[in-house]
Design an enzyme around this catalytic site. Structure first.
Site, PDB file in Angstrom:
ATOM      1  CE  LYS A 123      15.411   4.069  28.329  1.00 21.14           C
ATOM      2  NZ  LYS A 123      14.831   5.352  28.776  1.00 21.14           N
ATOM      3  NE  ARG A 160      15.436   6.449  22.476  1.00 19.97           N
ATOM      4  CZ  ARG A 160      16.230   6.407  23.542  1.00 19.97           C
ATOM      5  NH1 ARG A 160      17.032   5.406  23.737  1.00 19.97           N
ATOM      6  NH2 ARG A 160      16.207   7.393  24.397  1.00 19.97           N
ATOM      7  NE  ARG A 200      19.976  12.002  33.282  1.00 13.56           N
ATOM      8  CZ  ARG A 200      19.469  11.196  32.368  1.00 13.56           C
ATOM      9  NH1 ARG A 200      19.483   9.902  32.564  1.00 13.56           N
ATOM     10  NH2 ARG A 200      18.939  11.678  31.287  1.00 13.56           N
ATOM     11  NE  ARG A 223      21.848  12.341  29.057  1.00 11.87           N
ATOM     12  CZ  ARG A 223      21.096  11.269  28.828  1.00 11.87           C
ATOM     13  NH1 ARG A 223      21.280  10.169  29.549  1.00 11.87           N
ATOM     14  NH2 ARG A 223      20.162  11.293  27.913  1.00 11.87           N
ATOM     15  NE  ARG A 262      16.220  13.078  26.534  1.00  7.09           N
ATOM     16  CZ  ARG A 262      16.719  13.173  27.770  1.00  7.09           C
ATOM     17  NH1 ARG A 262      16.982  14.356  28.293  1.00  7.09           N
ATOM     18  NH2 ARG A 262      16.958  12.099  28.472  1.00  7.09           N
TER      19      ARG A 262
END
Ligand code: AP5
Length: 220
Positions: free
Chosen positions: A13, A88, A127, A160, A171
Protein backbone atom coordinates in the site's frame (compact mmCIF):
# COMPACT_ATOMS: atom_id res chain seq x y z
CA UNK A 1 -10.32 12.43 -6.17
CA UNK A 2 -10.37 10.49 -2.88
CA UNK A 3 -9.03 6.95 -2.97
CA UNK A 4 -8.60 4.26 -0.33
CA UNK A 5 -5.77 1.71 -0.54
CA UNK A 6 -6.90 -1.51 1.07
CA UNK A 7 -4.77 -4.61 1.57
CA UNK A 8 -3.02 -6.81 4.09
CA UNK A 9 0.17 -5.75 5.88
CA UNK A 10 2.94 -6.00 3.29
CA UNK A 11 0.59 -5.81 0.28
CA UNK A 12 2.49 -2.74 -0.94
CA UNK A 13 0.00 0.00 0.00
CA UNK A 14 2.72 2.47 1.01
CA UNK A 15 4.97 1.61 -1.94
CA UNK A 16 2.13 2.05 -4.44
CA UNK A 17 0.59 5.11 -2.77
CA UNK A 18 3.78 7.09 -3.47
CA UNK A 19 3.68 6.51 -7.27
CA UNK A 20 -0.09 6.84 -7.65
CA UNK A 21 -0.28 10.04 -5.55
CA UNK A 22 2.39 11.60 -7.76
CA UNK A 23 0.58 10.57 -10.96
CA UNK A 24 -2.74 12.16 -9.90
CA UNK A 25 -1.35 15.09 -7.83
CA UNK A 26 -2.84 13.79 -4.57
CA UNK A 27 -1.51 13.76 -1.02
CA UNK A 28 -1.01 10.44 0.70
CA UNK A 29 -2.32 10.03 4.26
CA UNK A 30 -0.84 6.91 5.89
CA UNK A 31 -2.21 6.25 9.37
CA UNK A 32 0.67 3.88 10.25
CA UNK A 33 3.24 6.59 9.35
CA UNK A 34 1.34 9.23 11.37
CA UNK A 35 1.27 6.94 14.41
CA UNK A 36 4.96 6.02 14.05
CA UNK A 37 5.90 9.73 13.87
CA UNK A 38 3.91 10.34 17.08
CA UNK A 39 5.70 7.46 18.84
CA UNK A 40 9.04 8.86 17.68
CA UNK A 41 8.14 12.31 19.06
CA UNK A 42 6.99 10.72 22.32
CA UNK A 43 3.95 13.03 22.50
CA UNK A 44 0.52 12.22 24.00
CA UNK A 45 -0.72 10.53 20.83
CA UNK A 46 2.48 8.48 20.64
CA UNK A 47 2.11 7.34 24.26
CA UNK A 48 -1.50 6.29 23.61
CA UNK A 49 -0.81 4.26 20.45
CA UNK A 50 2.59 2.67 21.21
CA UNK A 51 1.28 -0.45 22.98
CA UNK A 52 -1.34 -1.21 20.29
CA UNK A 53 1.24 -0.96 17.50
CA UNK A 54 3.81 -3.08 19.33
CA UNK A 55 1.26 -5.92 19.57
CA UNK A 56 0.03 -5.47 15.99
CA UNK A 57 -3.44 -4.55 17.29
CA UNK A 58 -5.60 -1.76 15.86
CA UNK A 59 -5.47 1.63 17.56
CA UNK A 60 -8.99 2.45 18.91
CA UNK A 61 -11.37 4.12 16.44
CA UNK A 62 -11.94 7.22 18.61
CA UNK A 63 -8.24 8.11 18.21
CA UNK A 64 -7.82 7.04 14.58
CA UNK A 65 -10.95 8.48 12.94
CA UNK A 66 -10.49 12.02 14.31
CA UNK A 67 -6.82 12.05 13.32
CA UNK A 68 -7.71 11.16 9.70
CA UNK A 69 -10.62 13.63 9.51
CA UNK A 70 -8.29 16.42 10.72
CA UNK A 71 -5.78 15.52 8.00
CA UNK A 72 -8.52 15.48 5.35
CA UNK A 73 -9.70 18.93 6.47
CA UNK A 74 -6.22 20.42 6.01
CA UNK A 75 -5.73 22.68 2.93
CA UNK A 76 -3.17 20.30 1.32
CA UNK A 77 -5.87 17.58 1.08
CA UNK A 78 -8.24 19.91 -0.81
CA UNK A 79 -7.41 18.46 -4.25
CA UNK A 80 -7.85 14.88 -3.05
CA UNK A 81 -5.99 12.22 -1.13
CA UNK A 82 -5.02 8.59 -0.97
CA UNK A 83 -5.87 6.99 2.36
CA UNK A 84 -3.22 4.33 2.97
CA UNK A 85 -4.22 1.91 5.75
CA UNK A 86 -7.50 3.61 6.65
CA UNK A 87 -10.25 2.51 7.15
CA UNK A 88 -9.34 -0.79 8.76
CA UNK A 89 -12.65 -1.91 10.25
CA UNK A 90 -16.36 -1.39 9.62
CA UNK A 91 -16.68 1.36 12.26
CA UNK A 92 -13.95 3.42 10.57
CA UNK A 93 -15.49 2.86 7.10
CA UNK A 94 -18.93 4.00 8.26
CA UNK A 95 -17.50 7.04 10.08
CA UNK A 96 -15.62 8.02 6.91
CA UNK A 97 -18.70 7.65 4.69
CA UNK A 98 -20.74 9.70 7.17
CA UNK A 99 -18.12 12.51 7.25
CA UNK A 100 -17.96 12.61 3.43
CA UNK A 101 -21.75 12.64 3.15
CA UNK A 102 -21.88 15.71 5.41
CA UNK A 103 -19.37 17.48 3.13
CA UNK A 104 -21.34 16.32 0.03
CA UNK A 105 -18.22 14.51 -1.18
CA UNK A 106 -17.51 10.85 -1.80
CA UNK A 107 -14.81 8.23 -1.81
CA UNK A 108 -14.35 7.64 -5.55
CA UNK A 109 -12.51 4.31 -5.52
CA UNK A 110 -11.12 1.69 -3.20
CA UNK A 111 -8.05 -0.08 -4.55
CA UNK A 112 -7.72 -3.54 -3.03
CA UNK A 113 -4.15 -4.79 -3.51
CA UNK A 114 -4.25 -8.57 -3.40
CA UNK A 115 -1.16 -10.61 -2.36
CA UNK A 116 -0.82 -14.23 -1.13
CA UNK A 117 -0.11 -14.71 2.59
CA UNK A 118 3.24 -16.47 2.03
CA UNK A 119 4.50 -13.50 -0.02
CA UNK A 120 3.24 -11.03 2.63
CA UNK A 121 5.31 -12.78 5.32
CA UNK A 122 8.36 -12.89 3.02
CA UNK A 123 8.10 -9.15 2.28
CA UNK A 124 7.54 -8.04 5.88
CA UNK A 125 10.35 -10.20 7.26
CA UNK A 126 12.73 -8.65 4.70
CA UNK A 127 11.59 -5.03 4.97
CA UNK A 128 14.15 -2.35 5.83
CA UNK A 129 13.14 1.32 6.03
CA UNK A 130 15.24 4.49 5.86
CA UNK A 131 15.06 6.47 9.12
CA UNK A 132 15.40 9.77 7.25
CA UNK A 133 13.33 9.54 4.04
CA UNK A 134 11.19 6.45 4.93
CA UNK A 135 12.02 4.67 1.63
CA UNK A 136 11.25 0.95 1.98
CA UNK A 137 13.73 -1.75 0.87
CA UNK A 138 13.18 -5.44 0.47
CA UNK A 139 16.30 -7.35 1.50
CA UNK A 140 16.31 -10.96 2.74
CA UNK A 141 18.88 -12.03 5.35
CA UNK A 142 21.19 -10.08 7.66
CA UNK A 143 22.82 -6.81 6.53
CA UNK A 144 26.37 -5.62 7.17
CA UNK A 145 26.75 -2.12 8.73
CA UNK A 146 27.83 -0.86 5.29
CA UNK A 147 24.63 -2.21 3.66
CA UNK A 148 22.41 -0.45 6.23
CA UNK A 149 22.58 2.79 4.23
CA UNK A 150 19.76 4.27 2.14
CA UNK A 151 20.66 4.37 -1.57
CA UNK A 152 18.54 7.52 -1.99
CA UNK A 153 19.66 9.77 0.89
CA UNK A 154 22.39 7.89 2.80
CA UNK A 155 20.16 7.62 5.92
CA UNK A 156 20.29 4.62 8.26
CA UNK A 157 18.14 1.58 7.40
CA UNK A 158 16.23 -0.10 10.24
CA UNK A 159 13.63 -2.84 10.68
CA UNK A 160 10.25 -1.82 12.11
CA UNK A 161 9.69 -3.26 15.62
CA UNK A 162 6.37 -4.79 14.43
CA UNK A 163 8.10 -6.62 11.55
CA UNK A 164 9.11 -9.62 13.71
CA UNK A 165 7.47 -12.95 12.89
CA UNK A 166 5.23 -13.13 15.98
CA UNK A 167 3.82 -9.60 15.47
CA UNK A 168 3.52 -10.11 11.69
CA UNK A 169 1.33 -13.17 12.36
CA UNK A 170 -0.86 -11.15 14.74
CA UNK A 171 -1.17 -8.27 12.25
CA UNK A 172 -2.32 -10.74 9.59
CA UNK A 173 -4.84 -12.28 12.02
CA UNK A 174 -6.22 -8.80 12.81
CA UNK A 175 -6.33 -8.00 9.08
CA UNK A 176 -8.33 -11.13 8.20
CA UNK A 177 -10.82 -10.71 11.05
CA UNK A 178 -11.30 -6.91 11.10
CA UNK A 179 -10.17 -5.40 7.79
CA UNK A 180 -10.88 -8.06 5.13
CA UNK A 181 -14.71 -7.68 5.61
CA UNK A 182 -14.31 -4.19 4.09
CA UNK A 183 -13.67 -5.86 0.70
CA UNK A 184 -17.37 -6.85 0.54
CA UNK A 185 -18.46 -3.53 2.06
CA UNK A 186 -16.85 -1.59 -0.78
CA UNK A 187 -17.63 -4.17 -3.48
CA UNK A 188 -21.32 -3.97 -2.57
CA UNK A 189 -21.28 -0.19 -3.00
CA UNK A 190 -19.59 -0.46 -6.43
CA UNK A 191 -16.39 1.27 -5.37
CA UNK A 192 -13.93 -1.66 -5.28
CA UNK A 193 -11.09 -2.09 -7.78
CA UNK A 194 -9.20 -5.35 -7.32
CA UNK A 195 -5.53 -5.33 -8.39
CA UNK A 196 -3.03 -8.19 -8.46
CA UNK A 197 -0.28 -6.96 -6.08
CA UNK A 198 2.37 -9.49 -7.13
CA UNK A 199 5.04 -8.72 -9.71
CA UNK A 200 7.37 -5.77 -10.29
CA UNK A 201 6.54 -2.56 -8.36
CA UNK A 202 6.34 -0.43 -11.53
CA UNK A 203 4.01 -2.90 -13.26
CA UNK A 204 1.64 -2.87 -10.29
CA UNK A 205 1.67 0.97 -10.26
CA UNK A 206 0.61 0.91 -13.93
CA UNK A 207 -2.14 -1.64 -13.20
CA UNK A 208 -3.54 0.67 -10.51
CA UNK A 209 -3.29 3.83 -12.64
CA UNK A 210 -5.02 2.14 -15.61
CA UNK A 211 -7.78 0.73 -13.41
CA UNK A 212 -8.40 4.13 -11.77
CA UNK A 213 -8.52 5.91 -15.17
CA UNK A 214 -10.98 3.30 -16.50
CA UNK A 215 -13.23 3.70 -13.46
CA UNK A 216 -13.11 7.52 -13.62
CA UNK A 217 -14.18 7.41 -17.33
CA UNK A 218 -17.02 4.98 -16.50
CA UNK A 219 -18.30 7.27 -13.71
CA UNK A 220 -18.41 10.36 -16.01
P1 AP5 B 1 0.82 0.34 8.89
O1 AP5 B 1 2.07 1.08 8.93
O2 AP5 B 1 -0.29 0.80 8.06
O3 AP5 B 1 1.20 -1.18 8.57
P2 AP5 B 1 0.46 -2.29 7.69
O4 AP5 B 1 -0.93 -2.13 7.25
O5 AP5 B 1 0.76 -3.47 8.48
O6 AP5 B 1 1.08 -2.08 6.34
P3 AP5 B 1 2.58 -2.12 6.00
O7 AP5 B 1 3.16 -0.73 6.10
O8 AP5 B 1 3.26 -3.18 6.80
O9 AP5 B 1 2.52 -2.65 4.51
P4 AP5 B 1 2.21 -1.94 3.14
O10 AP5 B 1 1.02 -2.58 2.53
O11 AP5 B 1 2.22 -0.44 3.23
O12 AP5 B 1 3.47 -2.44 2.32
P5 AP5 B 1 4.82 -1.68 1.90
O13 AP5 B 1 4.56 -0.81 0.72
O14 AP5 B 1 5.48 -1.05 3.08
O15 AP5 B 1 0.22 0.17 10.39
C1 AP5 B 1 1.05 -0.14 11.49
C2 AP5 B 1 0.21 -0.19 12.75
O16 AP5 B 1 -0.41 1.10 13.00
C3 AP5 B 1 -0.97 -1.17 12.75
O17 AP5 B 1 -0.57 -2.48 13.08
C4 AP5 B 1 -1.89 -0.54 13.81
O18 AP5 B 1 -1.42 -0.79 15.11
C5 AP5 B 1 -1.73 0.95 13.53
N1 AP5 B 1 -2.70 1.44 12.54
C6 AP5 B 1 -2.44 1.91 11.29
N2 AP5 B 1 -3.57 2.27 10.67
C7 AP5 B 1 -4.59 2.03 11.53
C8 AP5 B 1 -6.00 2.19 11.46
N3 AP5 B 1 -6.61 2.65 10.37
N4 AP5 B 1 -6.73 1.83 12.54
C9 AP5 B 1 -6.15 1.36 13.67
N5 AP5 B 1 -4.81 1.15 13.80
C10 AP5 B 1 -4.04 1.51 12.74
O19 AP5 B 1 5.67 -2.95 1.39
C11 AP5 B 1 6.10 -3.94 2.31
C12 AP5 B 1 7.47 -4.49 1.87
O20 AP5 B 1 7.29 -5.16 0.62
C13 AP5 B 1 8.54 -3.42 1.64
O21 AP5 B 1 9.79 -3.92 2.03
C14 AP5 B 1 8.51 -3.19 0.12
O22 AP5 B 1 9.76 -2.76 -0.37
C15 AP5 B 1 8.15 -4.59 -0.37
N6 AP5 B 1 7.37 -4.58 -1.62
C16 AP5 B 1 6.36 -3.74 -1.96
N7 AP5 B 1 5.88 -4.07 -3.18
C17 AP5 B 1 6.59 -5.14 -3.60
C18 AP5 B 1 6.56 -5.95 -4.78
N8 AP5 B 1 5.71 -5.71 -5.78
N9 AP5 B 1 7.40 -6.99 -4.87
C19 AP5 B 1 8.30 -7.26 -3.86
N10 AP5 B 1 8.40 -6.52 -2.73
C20 AP5 B 1 7.54 -5.48 -2.60
Amino acid sequence: MYIIFLGAPGAGKGTQAAGVAEEFGLVSIATGDLFRQAVERGDDLGKKVREFMAKGALVPNEITVQMVLNKLAAPESGKGAILDGFPRNLGQAEALDEAFKKKKQKIDSVVYIKVEEKELIRRLSGRWVCRSCQSPYSIQGALTEEQKKCARCGGELYQRPDDNLETIKNRLKVYFSETAPLISYYRNSGRLIEVDGEGAVGEITQRIIQALRKKTCKNK
